[in-house]
Design an enzyme around this catalytic site. Structure first.
Site, PDB file in Angstrom:
ATOM      1  N   LYS A 242      47.119 -19.307  10.798  1.00 32.90           N
ATOM      2  CA  LYS A 242      48.486 -19.645  10.705  1.00 32.90           C
ATOM      3  C   LYS A 242      49.215 -18.732  11.873  1.00 32.90           C
ATOM      4  O   LYS A 242      49.971 -19.209  12.725  1.00 32.90           O
ATOM      5  CB  LYS A 242      49.158 -19.289   9.474  1.00 32.90           C
ATOM      6  CG  LYS A 242      50.753 -19.794   9.351  1.00 32.90           C
ATOM      7  CD  LYS A 242      51.267 -19.621   8.070  1.00 32.90           C
ATOM      8  CE  LYS A 242      50.680 -20.753   7.195  1.00 32.90           C
ATOM      9  NZ  LYS A 242      51.490 -20.596   5.749  1.00 32.90           N
ATOM     10  N   GLU A 248      39.697 -10.847  10.966  1.00 36.41           N
ATOM     11  CA  GLU A 248      38.362 -11.246  10.895  1.00 36.41           C
ATOM     12  C   GLU A 248      38.317 -12.822  11.760  1.00 36.41           C
ATOM     13  O   GLU A 248      37.361 -12.859  12.508  1.00 36.41           O
ATOM     14  CB  GLU A 248      37.969 -11.661   9.544  1.00 36.41           C
ATOM     15  CG  GLU A 248      38.060 -10.580   8.489  1.00 36.41           C
ATOM     16  CD  GLU A 248      39.366 -10.244   8.004  1.00 36.41           C
ATOM     17  OE1 GLU A 248      39.473  -9.780   6.853  1.00 36.41           O
ATOM     18  OE2 GLU A 248      40.296 -10.797   8.437  1.00 36.41           O
ATOM     19  N   GLY A 302      47.648 -20.629   1.928  1.00 32.76           N
ATOM     20  CA  GLY A 302      46.404 -20.825   2.640  1.00 32.76           C
ATOM     21  C   GLY A 302      45.570 -21.442   1.589  1.00 32.76           C
ATOM     22  O   GLY A 302      44.589 -22.393   2.054  1.00 32.76           O
ATOM     23  N   ARG A 303      45.322 -21.044   0.315  1.00 36.34           N
ATOM     24  CA  ARG A 303      44.558 -21.696  -0.561  1.00 36.34           C
ATOM     25  C   ARG A 303      44.511 -23.183  -1.095  1.00 36.34           C
ATOM     26  O   ARG A 303      43.999 -23.739  -1.843  1.00 36.34           O
ATOM     27  CB  ARG A 303      44.223 -20.986  -1.977  1.00 36.34           C
ATOM     28  CG  ARG A 303      45.411 -20.548  -2.865  1.00 36.34           C
ATOM     29  CD  ARG A 303      45.339 -19.403  -3.659  1.00 36.34           C
ATOM     30  NE  ARG A 303      46.373 -18.796  -4.348  1.00 36.34           N
ATOM     31  CZ  ARG A 303      47.272 -17.969  -3.860  1.00 36.34           C
ATOM     32  NH1 ARG A 303      47.163 -17.541  -2.440  1.00 36.34           N
ATOM     33  NH2 ARG A 303      48.427 -17.539  -4.452  1.00 36.34           N
ATOM     34  N   GLU A 388      42.931 -15.686  -6.721  1.00 32.20           N
ATOM     35  CA  GLU A 388      43.692 -15.378  -5.926  1.00 32.20           C
ATOM     36  C   GLU A 388      45.308 -15.638  -6.330  1.00 32.20           C
ATOM     37  O   GLU A 388      46.407 -15.052  -6.167  1.00 32.20           O
ATOM     38  CB  GLU A 388      43.673 -15.886  -4.516  1.00 32.20           C
ATOM     39  CG  GLU A 388      44.472 -14.979  -3.489  1.00 32.20           C
ATOM     40  CD  GLU A 388      44.232 -15.419  -1.948  1.00 32.20           C
ATOM     41  OE1 GLU A 388      43.322 -14.601  -1.325  1.00 32.20           O
ATOM     42  OE2 GLU A 388      44.583 -16.397  -1.394  1.00 32.20           O
ATOM     43  N   HIS A 419      18.326 -22.889 -15.388  1.00 34.32           N
ATOM     44  CA  HIS A 419      17.343 -22.036 -15.119  1.00 34.32           C
ATOM     45  C   HIS A 419      17.492 -20.770 -14.671  1.00 34.32           C
ATOM     46  O   HIS A 419      16.732 -19.906 -14.290  1.00 34.32           O
ATOM     47  CB  HIS A 419      16.193 -22.824 -14.333  1.00 34.32           C
ATOM     48  CG  HIS A 419      15.540 -24.288 -14.835  1.00 34.32           C
ATOM     49  ND1 HIS A 419      14.330 -24.073 -15.518  1.00 34.32           N
ATOM     50  CD2 HIS A 419      16.250 -25.313 -15.065  1.00 34.32           C
ATOM     51  CE1 HIS A 419      14.209 -25.280 -15.894  1.00 34.32           C
ATOM     52  NE2 HIS A 419      15.170 -26.164 -15.561  1.00 34.32           N
ATOM     53  N   LYS A 542      43.369  -4.684   3.778  1.00 35.20           N
ATOM     54  CA  LYS A 542      43.473  -4.980   5.128  1.00 35.20           C
ATOM     55  C   LYS A 542      44.453  -3.870   5.648  1.00 35.20           C
ATOM     56  O   LYS A 542      43.874  -3.577   7.072  1.00 35.20           O
ATOM     57  CB  LYS A 542      44.008  -6.210   5.378  1.00 35.20           C
ATOM     58  CG  LYS A 542      43.227  -7.445   4.687  1.00 35.20           C
ATOM     59  CD  LYS A 542      44.243  -8.743   4.525  1.00 35.20           C
ATOM     60  CE  LYS A 542      44.836  -9.220   5.735  1.00 35.20           C
ATOM     61  NZ  LYS A 542      45.402 -10.751   5.671  1.00 35.20           N
TER      62      LYS A 542
END
Length: 578
Positions: A242, A248, A302-303, A388, A419, A542
């Site tokens: 954005k 990152e 964002g999510r 979040e 399993h 961050k």
């Protein structure tokens, strides 16, 4: 703000539960009640004490039609919640709690575009991303100017469609005049998890001649492995950030840029990079033509952004028509959430049941178990969406919440999980409520007698039955099992599950499922009185990382951290010098 919805079941914009809400419910925008100090919470606590030891065996024995009563449906998505440790009275009390929390008003406040994200003074309008053309959502900005956001959403959708068609048809060419064969999405968090999950989920609807890859981890291994077998001349990168400053993402984008420049030259950047961002200046500095920048808005978290321009890579993969079918599934669930009474409302029911187990049974985790390999990344996507959003410890007024909030969300596709960790689900000492997600019609039926999808679904139905009812010591002994082995082969049962059964995994169904969990998370946030739309907990690490970066490369840098962090940094620096 005004909403007009030509096909809405509630043209007045009112949730059907609004008229039934408790008169003491908070108005939108006011501090919520301290929920565990309300009469409704006390009533639930007393009810829990009464039925905590009642088993699912008892409940089904008392009501042979229970499996046909505790069900709800929305546009073909069927929820069976009968295998929960509840009675009709439980649902009645949970719904009363939702009304006390003002859930109906909060739903309308969100869909009106009120600034319910109070810590960032933002609207929360991911529902606008899938609103049909002709719908109007008018939002008042900080300067008092009113804007209808839906035309802007469709303008960006049309730009995405035109670009996706150019890439898919081969009209878009790289620097050497070759068509694109691989699209690499560079993002992190919501700019990665959503489109990556949806691409895997809808791979059966994708153009298999186009490869799609995702890079998110700042570990250089990620970008290296994504590009090691690619040809720069036929690779397109979509940089999704954005602000175009995400540490990152920009590190990976710069590595990709250097890879392209080394092979094709500086002028190739404009042919092999596009951006999803709001920062035109930074995009241009990078070398991307701003005509190839796709916008989204500060009212999109964002999510919650996979159905915005963040989904550009997905649209290229599955095509604009399937992408719009995905949006239609989102919108159908939005309307169900907005217009359906709480007692039959899928997101509300799932949200309330989650509160029931988290706060009254003390369940710390929640498993999501899709019986579809295509949904391999769905639980990981829900981890961000849920944890979040609701990993908060203070309410909207800044007070300690006072009750446990968001659970740890996890899971993998069945039958692999059976399993691995199902042993703990069946016979462990930890209560793990679980959602099972299955599909009547397979994307690929398989072969054999029975075919593989029948085998998959037999496991799907068997697991919820086994978790609910278990196997008593008497039943084990009656099978002739040696007495000393009976305790080891006894299953306590009484493990709660929800079953979500859909006709088929299609773009529409995936949209329904994602919106279902979005609104489930919202419901729980309203009950707990927290802000589900900020994420300040992400920021501290961050900030500290930004401080540590130069300290790792400058041996003269003074360290002012705790003794552990200082020692670790010194060890890292010394090892790099040797």
């Amino acid at each position: 703000m005004a909403i007009t919805e030509p096909t809405s079941a509630h043209s007045d914009g009112a949730h059907p539960d609004a008229a039934q809400s408790d008169p003491a419910r908070p108005a939108a925008g006011t501090a919520p009640p301290v929920i565990n100090q309300t009469p409704e919470w006390a009533a639930l606590a007393a009810h829990h004490a009464e039925i905590a030891d009642v088993t699912l065996r008892d409940l089904f024995a008392r009501d042979p039609h229970r499996g046909e009563t505790f069900v709800a449906e929305a546009d073909g998505l069927y929820l069976d919640y009968s295998k929960n440790r509840i009675t009709a009275r439980t649902i009645e009390l949970l719904v009363a709690l939702a009304r006390r929390a003002g859930l109906a008003d909060r739903i309308e406040a969100m869909m009106r575009g009120d600034r319910i994200n109070i810590t960032e003074n933002r609207s929360v309008l991911h529902v606008a991303l899938r609103a049909p053309a002709g719908t109007s959502i008018v939002v008042e900005g900080p300067d008092g100017e009113k804007t209808d956001v839906v035309p802007e959403v469709h303008r960006v959708l049309d730009r995405m469609t035109e670009f996706a068609d150019r890439v898919r048809s081969g009209v878009w060419r790289g620097a050497t005049d070759q068509p694109i064969s691989t699209v690499v999405n560079i993002g992190i968090g919501g700019s990665d998890l959503g489109p990556a999950m949806a691409y895997d989920a809808l791979r059966d609807y994708s153009d298999r001649s186009l490869r799609l890859r995702f890079v998110s981890n700042v570990d250089p291994t990620d970008i290296r492995e994504a590009t090691v077998d690619l040809d720069p001349a036929t690779t397109l990168f979509i940089v999704s950030s954005k602000t175009f400053t995400t540490l990152e993402t920009l590190a990976n984008a710069r590595a990709a840029r250097q890879w392209v420049v080394d092979a094709l030259g500086e002028d190739a950047v404009a042919h092999h990079f596009v951006a999803v961002s709001t920062n035109a200046e930074k995009v241009a500095e990078f070398g991307i033509d701003t005509r190839h920048m796709f916008e989204f808005w500060d009212w999109v978290g964002g999510r919650y952004s996979m159905d915005s321009a963040i989904g550009l890579s997905l649209m290229i993969a599955i095509g604009p028509e399937s992408f719009r079918e995905l949006l239609a599934g989102f919108h159908a669930m939005d309307e169900h959430f907005r217009s359906t009474p709480f007692e039959r409302n899928l997101p509300v029911l799932l949200g309330l049941l989650g509160v029931w187990y988290r706060d009254f049974f003390g369940a710390q985790t929640h498993a999501v178990l899709p019986y579809s390999q295509y949904l391999d990344r769905f639980p990981a996507y829900l981890q961000q969406l849920d944890m979040e959003s609701n990993g908060k410890s203070v309410d909207l007024a800044g007070r300690p919440v006072g009750v446990p909030t968001g659970p740890v969300v996890w899971g993998t596709p069945g039958t692999n999980g059976q399993h691995a960790y199902f042993q703990l689900l069946h016979q462990g000492t930890t209560l793990v409520p679980a959602d099972f997600i299955g599909f009547i019609e397979p994307n690929h039926p398989g072969v054999g007698d029975p075919d593989q999808h029948v085998l998959l679904m037999a496991n799907f139905f068997a697991q919820t039955e086994a978790l609910a009812f278990g196997k008593t010591a008497e039943e084990v002994a009656a099978e002739g099992v040696a007495a000393e082995l009976v305790p080891h082969r006894t299953f306590p049962g009484n493990r709660p599950t929800n079953t979500l059964l859909a006709p088929k995994l299609t773009p529409f169904t995936l949209g329904q499922l994602v919106a279902l969990y979005e609104h489930k998370v919202f419901t729980q946030g309203v009950i707990w009185g927290i802000n589900s739309f900020d994420q300040w907990g992400v920021e501290l690490g961050k900030v500290l990382a930004g401080r540590i970066i130069p300290e790792l490369t400058d041996p003269a840098a003074k360290l002012a951290h705790d003794s552990s962090t200082n020692a670790l940094i010194r060890r890292f620096r010394e090892a790099r010098r040797s």
